[in-house]
Design a protein around this motif. Structure first.
Motif, short mmCIF file in Angstrom:
data_model
loop_
_atom_site.label_atom_id
_atom_site.label_comp_id
_atom_site.label_asym_id
_atom_site.label_seq_id
_atom_site.Cartn_x
_atom_site.Cartn_y
_atom_site.Cartn_z
N HIS A 66 0.86 -1.18 0.00
CA HIS A 66 0.00 0.00 0.00
C HIS A 66 0.89 1.23 0.00
O HIS A 66 1.72 1.41 0.90
CB HIS A 66 -0.91 0.01 1.23
N ALA A 67 0.74 2.09 -1.01
CA ALA A 67 1.48 3.35 -1.07
C ALA A 67 0.65 4.43 -0.38
O ALA A 67 -0.52 4.64 -0.72
CB ALA A 67 1.76 3.75 -2.51
N THR A 68 1.23 5.12 0.58
CA THR A 68 0.48 6.15 1.30
C THR A 68 0.22 7.35 0.39
O THR A 68 1.02 7.68 -0.49
CB THR A 68 1.24 6.60 2.55
N THR A 69 -0.90 7.99 0.65
CA THR A 69 -1.34 9.10 -0.20
C THR A 69 -1.45 10.42 0.54
O THR A 69 -1.72 11.44 -0.07
CB THR A 69 -2.69 8.78 -0.84
N GLY A 70 -1.26 10.41 1.85
CA GLY A 70 -1.38 11.65 2.60
C GLY A 70 -1.34 11.40 4.09
O GLY A 70 -1.18 10.26 4.55
N GLU A 71 -1.47 12.46 4.86
CA GLU A 71 -1.41 12.37 6.31
C GLU A 71 -2.49 11.44 6.86
O GLU A 71 -3.66 11.52 6.48
CB GLU A 71 -1.57 13.76 6.92
N GLY A 72 -2.09 10.53 7.74
CA GLY A 72 -3.03 9.62 8.38
C GLY A 72 -3.31 8.35 7.60
O GLY A 72 -3.91 7.41 8.14
N ASP A 73 -2.88 8.30 6.35
CA ASP A 73 -3.20 7.13 5.52
C ASP A 73 -2.51 5.87 6.03
O ASP A 73 -3.09 4.78 6.05
CB ASP A 73 -2.80 7.41 4.06
N ALA A 74 -1.24 5.98 6.46
CA ALA A 74 -0.52 4.82 6.96
C ALA A 74 -1.14 4.30 8.25
O ALA A 74 -1.17 3.09 8.50
CB ALA A 74 0.95 5.18 7.20
N THR A 75 -1.68 5.20 9.07
CA THR A 75 -2.35 4.78 10.31
C THR A 75 -3.59 3.95 10.00
O THR A 75 -3.81 2.88 10.58
CB THR A 75 -2.74 6.01 11.14
N ARG A 76 -4.40 4.44 9.09
CA ARG A 76 -5.61 3.71 8.71
C ARG A 76 -5.28 2.36 8.09
O ARG A 76 -5.92 1.34 8.39
CB ARG A 76 -6.44 4.55 7.75
N LEU A 82 6.79 5.55 10.03
CA LEU A 82 6.81 4.57 11.11
C LEU A 82 5.87 4.99 12.23
O LEU A 82 5.14 4.16 12.79
CB LEU A 82 8.24 4.41 11.62
N ASN A 83 5.88 6.26 12.59
CA ASN A 83 4.99 6.75 13.64
C ASN A 83 3.53 6.51 13.30
O ASN A 83 2.74 6.07 14.14
CB ASN A 83 5.23 8.25 13.88
N GLU A 84 3.15 6.77 12.06
CA GLU A 84 1.76 6.56 11.65
C GLU A 84 1.39 5.08 11.73
O GLU A 84 0.29 4.73 12.19
CB GLU A 84 1.53 7.09 10.24
N VAL A 85 2.27 4.21 11.28
CA VAL A 85 1.99 2.77 11.32
C VAL A 85 1.83 2.31 12.77
O VAL A 85 0.91 1.54 13.10
CB VAL A 85 3.09 1.98 10.60
#
Length: 293
Positions: A38-48, A70-73
């Motif tokens: 999954h390629a992130t697309t913006g702020e918060g995307d990696a968290t979701r 890493l923080n978002e994940v």
């Protein structure tokens, strides 16, 4: 066959992940780890995406990017039940956490750690409902990590932080703080910044918190008291050698829990990303995650 979810920031560092991704996937698949991306697309995307991957029962989560990715994940995983182990591909500008953990820069070597299932437990920090894996802090100079444009970081790497840091140092000003840490008397005064470290590598300084341990159930707190620019520059030079903790301008201690308040507006930095504002209650979650390291 195990299933892994690789969450990557396509703009991290110098966008190296775009080139390496096919080889990484092929190497993992060849050793029994079926990996989707999954390629992130913006702020918060990696968290979701991380929360979704845990809920779908993936055996492994891999974060490929910098400390912010890493923080978002971690924020997507922390607090959920039955967490899978976390992989960290250091593809960012400074990669503080990866450096602290001795994670190899060569992608082949790190793939082998994942393949061989070599994991260890680590602490993570929490403040006001958000989590951090390496560092939390506040004060004027801590703002530079999320003020440096991503395009500038891509072009000139860590030099971008130095450029922004010089600009910030000229306008350094103290902040009134009240620090109440478990096991210590309340401290109140003017501080240039405060840092709460979970590892010994912070902002490219590998000796900023030399005694910090990722699995000791404690947070290492460094608070720099009011000083002029010349004194602050002297402290920076001491920090490069790890000789700053005994300086009279530095308050240093270890604690599992603390609160920080201020009559003014103070933004928080969590792993290089904007993390809200004070007041904050900081605490450690002992050995909350397992990472490949």
């Amino acid at each position: 066959m195990k299933r892994a979810r690789l969450i990557y920031n396509p703009t991290s560092g110098r966008e190296e992940i775009r080139r390496l991704l096919p080889d990484v996937l092929e190497r993992l698949d060849r050793h029994g780890i079926e990996t989707s991306c999954h390629a992130t697309t913006g702020e918060g995307d990696a968290t979701r995406e991380a929360a979704w991957a845990v809920e779908r029962g993936y055996d492994i989560i891999i974060a490929a990017g910098g400390d912010g990715t890493l923080n978002e994940v971690v924020n997507g995983m922390a607090g959920l039940n039955t967490l899978p182990p976390l992989g960290v591909f250091p593809m960012g500008t400074t990669n503080d956490f990866a450096r602290a953990m001795g994670i190899p820069r060569r992608w082949e070597d790190y793939c082998d750690l994942v393949i061989e299932n070599k994991t260890r437990p680590i602490d993570i920090g929490r403040v006001n409902g958000r989590h951090f894996i390496n560092i939390a802090g506040g004060g004027t100079l801590t703002e530079l990590t999320y003020e440096v444009p991503s395009k500038l970081k891509t072009l000139i790497g860590q030099l971008a932080y130095y450029v922004k840091g010089v600009e910030k140092m000229v306008s350094l000003s103290p902040t009134q703080l009240i620090i109440d840490a478990e096991g210590y008397d309340t401290v109140e005064g003017e501080f240039m910044l405060f840092l709460i470290a979970n590892s010994n590598s912070v902002g490219g300084f590998e000796k900023l918190a030399p005694d910090a341990r990722i699995d000791d159930g404690l947070l290492d707190v460094i608070a720099v008291k009011k000083c002029n620019l010349a004194e602050f520059i002297r402290l920076v030079s001491l920090a490069l050698r790890g000789d700053h903790l005994d300086d009279p301008h530095v308050a240093y201690f270890k604690t599992p829990r603390m609160s920080v308040t201020s009559p003014g507006q103070v933004q928080l930095n969590l792993d290089g990303e904007l993390g809200g504002e004070l007041p904050g209650v900081f605490e450690v979650l002992p050995q909350h995650l397992h990472i490949f390291a």
